[in-house]
Design a protein around this motif. Structure first.
Motif, short mmCIF file in Angstrom:
data_model
loop_
_atom_site.label_atom_id
_atom_site.label_comp_id
_atom_site.label_asym_id
_atom_site.label_seq_id
_atom_site.Cartn_x
_atom_site.Cartn_y
_atom_site.Cartn_z
N TYR A 57 0.84 -1.20 0.00
CA TYR A 57 0.00 0.00 0.00
C TYR A 57 0.87 1.24 0.00
CZ TYR A 57 -3.46 3.48 1.13
OH TYR A 57 -4.26 4.59 1.08
N ASP A 59 0.43 5.40 -0.67
CA ASP A 59 -0.46 6.53 -0.91
C ASP A 59 0.31 7.56 -1.72
OD1 ASP A 59 -2.49 8.31 -0.94
OD2 ASP A 59 -2.46 8.77 1.20
N THR A 60 -0.05 7.71 -2.97
CA THR A 60 0.73 8.59 -3.85
C THR A 60 -0.17 9.23 -4.89
OG1 THR A 60 2.54 8.63 -5.47
CG2 THR A 60 1.24 6.63 -5.37
N SER A 61 0.34 10.28 -5.50
CA SER A 61 -0.41 10.95 -6.57
C SER A 61 0.13 10.58 -7.94
CB SER A 61 -0.32 12.48 -6.38
OG SER A 61 1.03 12.90 -6.40
N SER A 108 -3.44 5.32 -5.69
CA SER A 108 -3.00 4.35 -4.68
C SER A 108 -3.39 2.92 -5.07
CB SER A 108 -3.61 4.71 -3.32
OG SER A 108 -3.21 6.00 -2.93
N GLN A 130 -7.20 2.11 -5.96
CA GLN A 130 -7.84 1.59 -4.76
C GLN A 130 -9.35 1.77 -4.79
OE1 GLN A 130 -6.45 3.39 -1.13
NE2 GLN A 130 -7.40 1.84 0.17
N TYR A 169 -7.71 -3.90 2.64
CA TYR A 169 -7.30 -3.13 1.47
C TYR A 169 -7.88 -3.69 0.16
CZ TYR A 169 -3.86 -0.72 4.39
OH TYR A 169 -3.25 0.05 5.34
#
Length: 204
Positions: A57, A59-61, A108, A130, A169
């Protein structure tokens, strides 16, 4: 004219036959070596998938639809699946319906599947994050958990999540269960430099 140069007078037919025979043998030798070299060249199969995904996992742009550079991926090699399962994945992708969405991209938990079919000169790119819909080429399409499960399972995507975290997730795991080929790889990878894994899926 003196010297040892060969003239038409002392050029024997027997010598000519030997020369031609040697030339023919040499030609066959060149053809044989060339054939062996060509047969050893690595050629892409007629039909295959290449899947890129985040290892765990993140979390990114970063957009999932982008082209991946080899320097930012870990090559996981190849895996082969049955023809029926491969065709099932193709059918699910072909049946996806377009949807309206105000999202610009998928981020993500990125997974990108590129399908190649050289017999039809065909390539298509499916990207999923996600949440929300998936993207197929330039269009947003409905999210299909069965398709997502098949792609993630065969790509080894689930291996980068702790067993207890999978249902949290990956909602499709609640429906289909943990794959039989699951292996907890969370202790064996470092995403400080490389975030993505790459794997090629072939037809058995």
């Amino acid at each position: 004219m003196s010297g040892k140069w060969m003239t038409m007078k002392n050029f024997s037919p027997r010598f000519a036959k030997l020369t031609i025979r040697h030339a023919i043998l040499f030609l066959f030798l060149i053809i044989g070596v060339s054939s062996c070299l060509n047969s050893n060249e690595k050629q892409d199969p007629e039909e295959y998938m290449e899947i890129y995904y985040f290892m765990g996992y993140i979390d990114t742009s970063r957009p999932c639809e982008k082209d991946f550079d080899p320097s930012e991926t870990v090559d996981k090699g190849t895996v082969s699946i049955g023809k029926e399962e491969y065709q099932l994945i193709k059918n699910y992708i072909a049946g996806l319906q377009n949807v309206e969405s105000d999202k610009n991209s998928t981020y993500s938990m990125c997974l990108q599947c590129n399908m190649y079919d050289s017999s039809k000169d065909f390539e298509t790119r499916l990207s999923v994050g996600q949440f929300g819909p998936m993207s197929l080429g330039d269009n947003f399409v409905e999210r299909n958990d069965t398709l997502l499960y098949l792609l993630r399972k065969n790509a080894g995507f689930y291996n980068y999540y702790h067993l207890n975290d999978l249902p949290r997730y990956c909602k499709e795991v609640e429906r289909f269960g943990v794959p039989e080929n699951y292996q907890d790889m969370t202790a064996y990878f470092d995403t400080s430099n490389v975030l993505y894994a790459k794997i090629r899926i072939l037809v058995e």
